[in-house]
Design a protein around this motif. Structure first.
Motif, short mmCIF file in Angstrom:
data_model
loop_
_atom_site.label_atom_id
_atom_site.label_comp_id
_atom_site.label_asym_id
_atom_site.label_seq_id
_atom_site.Cartn_x
_atom_site.Cartn_y
_atom_site.Cartn_z
N GLY A 194 0.79 -1.22 0.00
CA GLY A 194 0.00 0.00 0.00
C GLY A 194 0.82 1.27 0.00
O GLY A 194 0.26 2.37 0.10
N THR A 195 2.15 1.15 -0.12
CA THR A 195 3.00 2.33 -0.08
C THR A 195 2.60 3.28 -1.20
O THR A 195 2.50 2.89 -2.35
CB THR A 195 4.48 1.95 -0.23
N ALA A 196 2.37 4.54 -0.82
CA ALA A 196 1.95 5.54 -1.82
C ALA A 196 2.73 6.81 -1.57
O ALA A 196 2.35 7.64 -0.74
CB ALA A 196 0.45 5.80 -1.71
N VAL A 197 3.84 6.97 -2.27
CA VAL A 197 4.69 8.15 -2.11
C VAL A 197 4.81 8.83 -3.46
O VAL A 197 5.22 8.21 -4.44
CB VAL A 197 6.08 7.77 -1.57
N GLU A 203 3.05 18.03 -0.39
CA GLU A 203 3.19 18.85 0.83
C GLU A 203 2.82 18.06 2.08
O GLU A 203 3.50 18.14 3.11
CB GLU A 203 2.31 20.10 0.70
N GLU A 204 1.74 17.28 1.99
CA GLU A 204 1.31 16.52 3.17
C GLU A 204 2.32 15.44 3.55
O GLU A 204 2.57 15.21 4.74
CB GLU A 204 -0.07 15.90 2.92
N GLN A 205 2.88 14.78 2.56
CA GLN A 205 3.89 13.75 2.86
C GLN A 205 5.13 14.37 3.49
O GLN A 205 5.70 13.82 4.44
CB GLN A 205 4.24 13.00 1.57
N LYS A 207 5.26 17.13 5.24
CA LYS A 207 4.90 17.52 6.61
C LYS A 207 4.90 16.31 7.53
O LYS A 207 5.34 16.39 8.68
CB LYS A 207 3.53 18.20 6.62
N LEU A 208 4.39 15.18 7.04
CA LEU A 208 4.38 13.95 7.83
C LEU A 208 5.80 13.55 8.21
O LEU A 208 6.08 13.20 9.37
CB LEU A 208 3.68 12.83 7.05
N LEU A 209 6.71 13.60 7.24
CA LEU A 209 8.09 13.23 7.51
C LEU A 209 8.75 14.22 8.47
O LEU A 209 9.53 13.82 9.35
CB LEU A 209 8.88 13.14 6.21
N ASP A 210 8.44 15.49 8.32
CA ASP A 210 8.99 16.49 9.25
C ASP A 210 8.52 16.20 10.67
O ASP A 210 9.31 16.31 11.63
CB ASP A 210 8.56 17.90 8.83
N ARG A 211 7.24 15.86 10.82
CA ARG A 211 6.73 15.54 12.16
C ARG A 211 7.36 14.26 12.70
O ARG A 211 7.61 14.13 13.90
CB ARG A 211 5.19 15.41 12.12
N TYR A 212 7.62 13.31 11.79
CA TYR A 212 8.27 12.07 12.21
C TYR A 212 9.67 12.36 12.75
O TYR A 212 10.07 11.84 13.81
CB TYR A 212 8.35 11.10 11.04
N VAL A 213 10.44 13.19 12.04
CA VAL A 213 11.79 13.53 12.50
C VAL A 213 11.72 14.19 13.88
O VAL A 213 12.48 13.85 14.80
CB VAL A 213 12.50 14.45 11.49
N ALA A 214 10.80 15.14 14.03
CA ALA A 214 10.68 15.82 15.32
C ALA A 214 10.30 14.85 16.44
O ALA A 214 10.86 14.90 17.55
CB ALA A 214 9.63 16.94 15.22
N ALA A 215 9.37 13.93 16.15
CA ALA A 215 8.94 12.97 17.17
C ALA A 215 10.06 12.00 17.51
O ALA A 215 10.28 11.68 18.68
CB ALA A 215 7.70 12.22 16.69
N PHE A 216 10.78 11.52 16.49
CA PHE A 216 11.83 10.53 16.73
C PHE A 216 13.00 11.17 17.47
O PHE A 216 13.50 10.63 18.46
CB PHE A 216 12.30 9.92 15.42
N GLU A 217 13.45 12.33 16.99
CA GLU A 217 14.59 12.97 17.64
C GLU A 217 14.26 13.40 19.07
O GLU A 217 15.11 13.36 19.96
CB GLU A 217 15.07 14.17 16.82
N ILE A 298 4.87 4.99 3.55
CA ILE A 298 3.74 5.87 3.85
C ILE A 298 2.52 5.41 3.06
O ILE A 298 2.63 5.05 1.89
CB ILE A 298 4.07 7.33 3.47
N SER A 299 1.37 5.44 3.69
CA SER A 299 0.12 5.16 2.99
C SER A 299 -1.01 5.90 3.71
O SER A 299 -1.10 5.86 4.93
CB SER A 299 -0.18 3.66 2.96
N GLU A 300 -1.84 6.56 2.93
CA GLU A 300 -3.03 7.26 3.45
C GLU A 300 -2.70 8.17 4.63
O GLU A 300 -3.40 8.19 5.64
CB GLU A 300 -4.10 6.23 3.84
N GLY A 301 -1.62 8.92 4.48
CA GLY A 301 -1.29 9.93 5.47
C GLY A 301 -0.69 9.41 6.76
O GLY A 301 -0.59 10.17 7.74
N ARG A 302 -0.29 8.15 6.79
CA ARG A 302 0.33 7.58 7.97
C ARG A 302 1.58 6.80 7.57
O ARG A 302 1.72 6.35 6.44
CB ARG A 302 -0.63 6.63 8.70
N ILE A 303 2.47 6.65 8.52
CA ILE A 303 3.65 5.81 8.31
C ILE A 303 3.25 4.37 8.60
O ILE A 303 2.81 4.04 9.70
CB ILE A 303 4.81 6.26 9.21
N THR A 304 3.37 3.53 7.58
CA THR A 304 2.95 2.14 7.72
C THR A 304 4.12 1.20 8.01
O THR A 304 3.91 0.07 8.43
CB THR A 304 2.24 1.67 6.44
#
Length: 330
Positions: A194-197, A203-205, A207-217, A298-304
């Protein structure tokens, strides 16, 4: 041979033009970054040694693919099929999580985009190429017998005609079509990826990755949970352990994986998807030590899925990454 002047430099340059696409082909065939590069080097050596016998009945490109296919089929005669952790075992509940390594040749390996993806002029062609090197697709290819694998890649990914493939592997068009049908049937039985990149990231993808970096770090498990799909998967080759679901993933990260708090992530392009070079704090030398190449799905706005390849002495040089960062790394 008339378009090649016959000098060493001319022949080297002619062969070298095809290195990236041949590496991509061999990578799809073999599932290994280093075996693919070895196969292409062997192909180049064989081409160089036998060039005087090249009669020009096909293009240089077709001739190189014929040699590369034979090299890969020879390498696959050993029968080893590379896999992902979820191809080999069931997901482990957190309470039973154990880090059991398997040999390097067990695992499907990551690969930098720049080493396997030529830069075609056609965006649609570029998108197909990226999809065809994603971990799930390359893992699916490994389930096919070697000749079916070659036929499917040549026909479906590289868009060769059946007659061209038949000539390349010395068989009939009917045999090529039959092999392609069997390969398609086998892949249809596997769970859909289901990976959809988008390419480039929308823009949404991003932003999702930016939030992932912030959450992980920040090692913010609540923020990370909000970004992960409920059934997200985490893998960590060379360990065969894999985890499914936000509770087990974040539980692992705050227990066994707690040394990764305060890490740094730097973007890399890997297997046609976004990824990161993961450096964790180095208590012995200060600064940060390499820990993993992460491949993000990534799929449907979430990291799968995030797949962490931990053999850093091999992966970081392959990606051209330093083996230590100082405290000022941003």
């Amino acid at each position: 041979m008339g378009d090649i002047a016959g000098t060493t430099t001319d022949l080297d340059g002619t062969l070298e033009k095809h290195r990236v696409e041949l590496t991509g082909y061999c990578y799809r065939m073999l599932g290994s970054a280093f075996e693919a590069e070895d196969a292409v080097q062997d192909t180049m050596v064989r081409a160089w040694r036998s060039f005087e016998k090249f009669e020009g009945r096909s293009s240089i490109r077709s001739w190189l693919y014929r040699i590369a296919t034979n090299v890969c089929l020879d390498m696959l005669n050993a029968g080893n099929r590379r896999a992902r952790p979820m191809d080999l075992t069931a997901a482990a509940p957190l309470a039973q999580a154990a880090l059991s390594p398997r040999p390097d040749n067990t695992w499907l390996e990551p690969m930098p985009d720049a080493r396997i993806l030529p830069m075609p002029d056609d965006p649609a062609e570029a998108a197909v190429a990226k999809e065809s090197v994603r971990l799930a697709f390359v893992a699916a290819l490994q389930s096919l017998p070697p000749k079916q694998r070659a036929v499917l890649i040549l026909r479906e990914v590289l868009a060769w005609k059946a007659s061209e493939v038949a000539e390349l592997i010395d068989t009939s068009v009917a045999s090529v079509n039959s092999a392609l049908q069997r390969a398609r049937a086998t892949l249809a039985e596997r769970p859909a990826d289901g990976t959809a990149v988008s390419d480039p990231l929308d823009e949404e993808q991003q932003k999702l990755l930016d939030r992932y970096v912030a959450a992980f770090e920040g090692y913010d498990m609540a923020a990370l949970t909000a970004l992960l799909a409920e059934d997200a998967i985490m893998t960590m080759p060379p360990f065969d352990l894999w985890l499914r679901g936000t509770a087990d993933i974040t539980g692992f990260m705050t227990t066994v994986g707690s040394a990764c708090a305060n890490s740094r992530l730097f973007p890399v392009n890997v297997n046609g998807t976004p990824g990161f070079a993961h450096y964790k704090p180095d208590p012995d030398n200060g600064g940060f030590a390499p820990w993993a190449i992460q491949v993000i799905e990534i799929s449907e706005g979430r990291i799968t899925g995030f797949h962490c390849f931990l053999d850093t002495p091999r992966w970081f040089p392959l990606f051209g990454l330093p083996l230590h960062l100082d405290d000022q790394a941003q």
